[in-house]
Design a protein around this motif. Structure first.
Motif, PDB file in Angstrom:
ATOM      1  N   MET A 115       0.827  -1.213   0.000  1.00 40.71           N
ATOM      2  CA  MET A 115       0.000   0.000   0.000  1.00 40.71           C
ATOM      3  C   MET A 115       0.861   1.262   0.000  1.00 40.71           C
ATOM      4  O   MET A 115       0.564   2.232  -0.713  1.00 40.71           O
ATOM      5  N   LEU A 116       1.921   1.270   0.793  1.00 40.10           N
ATOM      6  CA  LEU A 116       2.796   2.446   0.848  1.00 40.10           C
ATOM      7  C   LEU A 116       3.490   2.696  -0.485  1.00 40.10           C
ATOM      8  O   LEU A 116       3.643   3.841  -0.909  1.00 40.10           O
ATOM      9  N   THR A 117       3.891   1.628  -1.148  1.00 42.11           N
ATOM     10  CA  THR A 117       4.545   1.783  -2.452  1.00 42.11           C
ATOM     11  C   THR A 117       3.578   2.350  -3.486  1.00 42.11           C
ATOM     12  O   THR A 117       3.942   3.229  -4.283  1.00 42.11           O
ATOM     13  N   VAL A 118       2.352   1.888  -3.472  1.00 44.28           N
ATOM     14  CA  VAL A 118       1.335   2.439  -4.385  1.00 44.28           C
ATOM     15  C   VAL A 118       1.097   3.913  -4.056  1.00 44.28           C
ATOM     16  O   VAL A 118       1.013   4.757  -4.962  1.00 44.28           O
ATOM     17  N   MET A 119       1.012   4.249  -2.777  1.00 49.92           N
ATOM     18  CA  MET A 119       0.819   5.659  -2.380  1.00 49.92           C
ATOM     19  C   MET A 119       1.987   6.526  -2.837  1.00 49.92           C
ATOM     20  O   MET A 119       1.777   7.652  -3.309  1.00 49.92           O
ATOM     21  N   LEU A 120       3.215   6.036  -2.726  1.00 48.09           N
ATOM     22  CA  LEU A 120       4.384   6.782  -3.194  1.00 48.09           C
ATOM     23  C   LEU A 120       4.295   7.038  -4.699  1.00 48.09           C
ATOM     24  O   LEU A 120       4.557   8.152  -5.159  1.00 48.09           O
ATOM     25  N   ALA A 121       3.929   6.012  -5.455  1.00 49.56           N
ATOM     26  CA  ALA A 121       3.835   6.163  -6.908  1.00 49.56           C
ATOM     27  C   ALA A 121       2.751   7.166  -7.284  1.00 49.56           C
ATOM     28  O   ALA A 121       2.969   8.042  -8.141  1.00 49.56           O
ATOM     29  N   LEU A 122       1.590   7.078  -6.642  1.00 51.14           N
ATOM     30  CA  LEU A 122       0.502   8.013  -6.947  1.00 51.14           C
ATOM     31  C   LEU A 122       0.873   9.445  -6.573  1.00 51.14           C
ATOM     32  O   LEU A 122       0.583  10.389  -7.315  1.00 51.14           O
ATOM     33  N   THR A 123       1.543   9.615  -5.444  1.00 47.10           N
ATOM     34  CA  THR A 123       1.985  10.953  -5.016  1.00 47.10           C
ATOM     35  C   THR A 123       3.007  11.514  -5.990  1.00 47.10           C
ATOM     36  O   THR A 123       2.923  12.679  -6.386  1.00 47.10           O
ATOM     37  N   ALA A 124       3.963  10.695  -6.382  1.00 42.20           N
ATOM     38  CA  ALA A 124       4.987  11.149  -7.327  1.00 42.20           C
ATOM     39  C   ALA A 124       4.362  11.537  -8.664  1.00 42.20           C
ATOM     40  O   ALA A 124       4.731  12.561  -9.257  1.00 42.20           O
ATOM     41  N   MET A 125       3.395  10.751  -9.141  1.00 43.15           N
ATOM     42  CA  MET A 125       2.733  11.073 -10.408  1.00 43.15           C
ATOM     43  C   MET A 125       1.940  12.370 -10.301  1.00 43.15           C
ATOM     44  O   MET A 125       1.935  13.182 -11.226  1.00 43.15           O
ATOM     45  N   ARG A 126       1.289  12.592  -9.165  1.00 42.98           N
ATOM     46  CA  ARG A 126       0.521  13.813  -8.956  1.00 42.98           C
ATOM     47  C   ARG A 126       1.439  15.036  -8.969  1.00 42.98           C
ATOM     48  O   ARG A 126       1.142  16.057  -9.589  1.00 42.98           O
ATOM     49  N   ILE A 127       2.588  14.929  -8.325  1.00 42.33           N
ATOM     50  CA  ILE A 127       3.541  16.051  -8.295  1.00 42.33           C
ATOM     51  C   ILE A 127       4.068  16.354  -9.682  1.00 42.33           C
ATOM     52  O   ILE A 127       4.151  17.521 -10.083  1.00 42.33           O
ATOM     53  N   VAL A 128       4.396  15.315 -10.443  1.00 46.92           N
ATOM     54  CA  VAL A 128       4.895  15.532 -11.811  1.00 46.92           C
ATOM     55  C   VAL A 128       3.840  16.224 -12.658  1.00 46.92           C
ATOM     56  O   VAL A 128       4.145  17.141 -13.436  1.00 46.92           O
ATOM     57  N   ARG A 129       2.583  15.831 -12.526  1.00 48.62           N
ATOM     58  CA  ARG A 129       1.516  16.457 -13.306  1.00 48.62           C
ATOM     59  C   ARG A 129       1.332  17.919 -12.922  1.00 48.62           C
ATOM     60  O   ARG A 129       1.055  18.757 -13.775  1.00 48.62           O
ATOM     61  N   LYS A 130       1.459  18.246 -11.648  1.00 49.82           N
ATOM     62  CA  LYS A 130       1.317  19.644 -11.207  1.00 49.82           C
ATOM     63  C   LYS A 130       2.445  20.506 -11.730  1.00 49.82           C
ATOM     64  O   LYS A 130       2.246  21.669 -12.042  1.00 49.82           O
TER      65      LYS A 130
END
Length: 132
Positions: A115-130
């Protein structure tokens, strides 16, 4: 990933080191790993080849998380293994292959890291998009 928090980088490094260590243990001493980890004996007979295969996946996940290069694509690859592996463990409980107690057994070593790894990936993708 300039704005990825220090906490995110630290979490990725710690998760990566744990996965890399687990993968190395599975690859180098599969039988010792098989008989030591709680709940593994309930999943079927020992198969050194299979344990080493999964160990290689853990090592790849660990490397993707622990590398100093903070690319969302590496986190996504790590999350694919971690997330799908966690879902498999939940599915085995849901199908009755193993008892509900396995959720507690699997929580620290499979479910939470996945779960933490998925959260890290989603957070990183969100930051890149912003930032784009």
């Amino acid at each position: 990933m300039n704005r990825f928090s220090r906490y995110g980088k630290t979490a990725a490094t710690l998760l990566g080191a744990a996965a890399l260590g687990n993968g190395a243990w599975m690859y180098l001493a599969p039988h010792a790993w098989f008989v030591t980890i709680p709940g593994v004996l309930d999943t079927g007979p020992f198969n050194a080849h299979l344990v080493r295969d999964v160990g290689a996946a853990y090592a790849a996940q660990g490397l993707a998380l622990a590398l100093p290069v903070r690319a969302w694509s590496l986190y996504l690859v790590a999350a694919m293994f971690g997330g799908l592996h966690a879902l498999l463990h939940v599915w085995e409980v849901a199908c009755g292959r193993v008892g509900v107690a396995h959720l507690w057994i699997d929580l620290p070593g499979v479910l939470l890291p996945g779960m933490l790894t998925v959260m890290l990936a989603l957070t990183a993708m969100r930051i890149v998009r912003k930032e784009a």
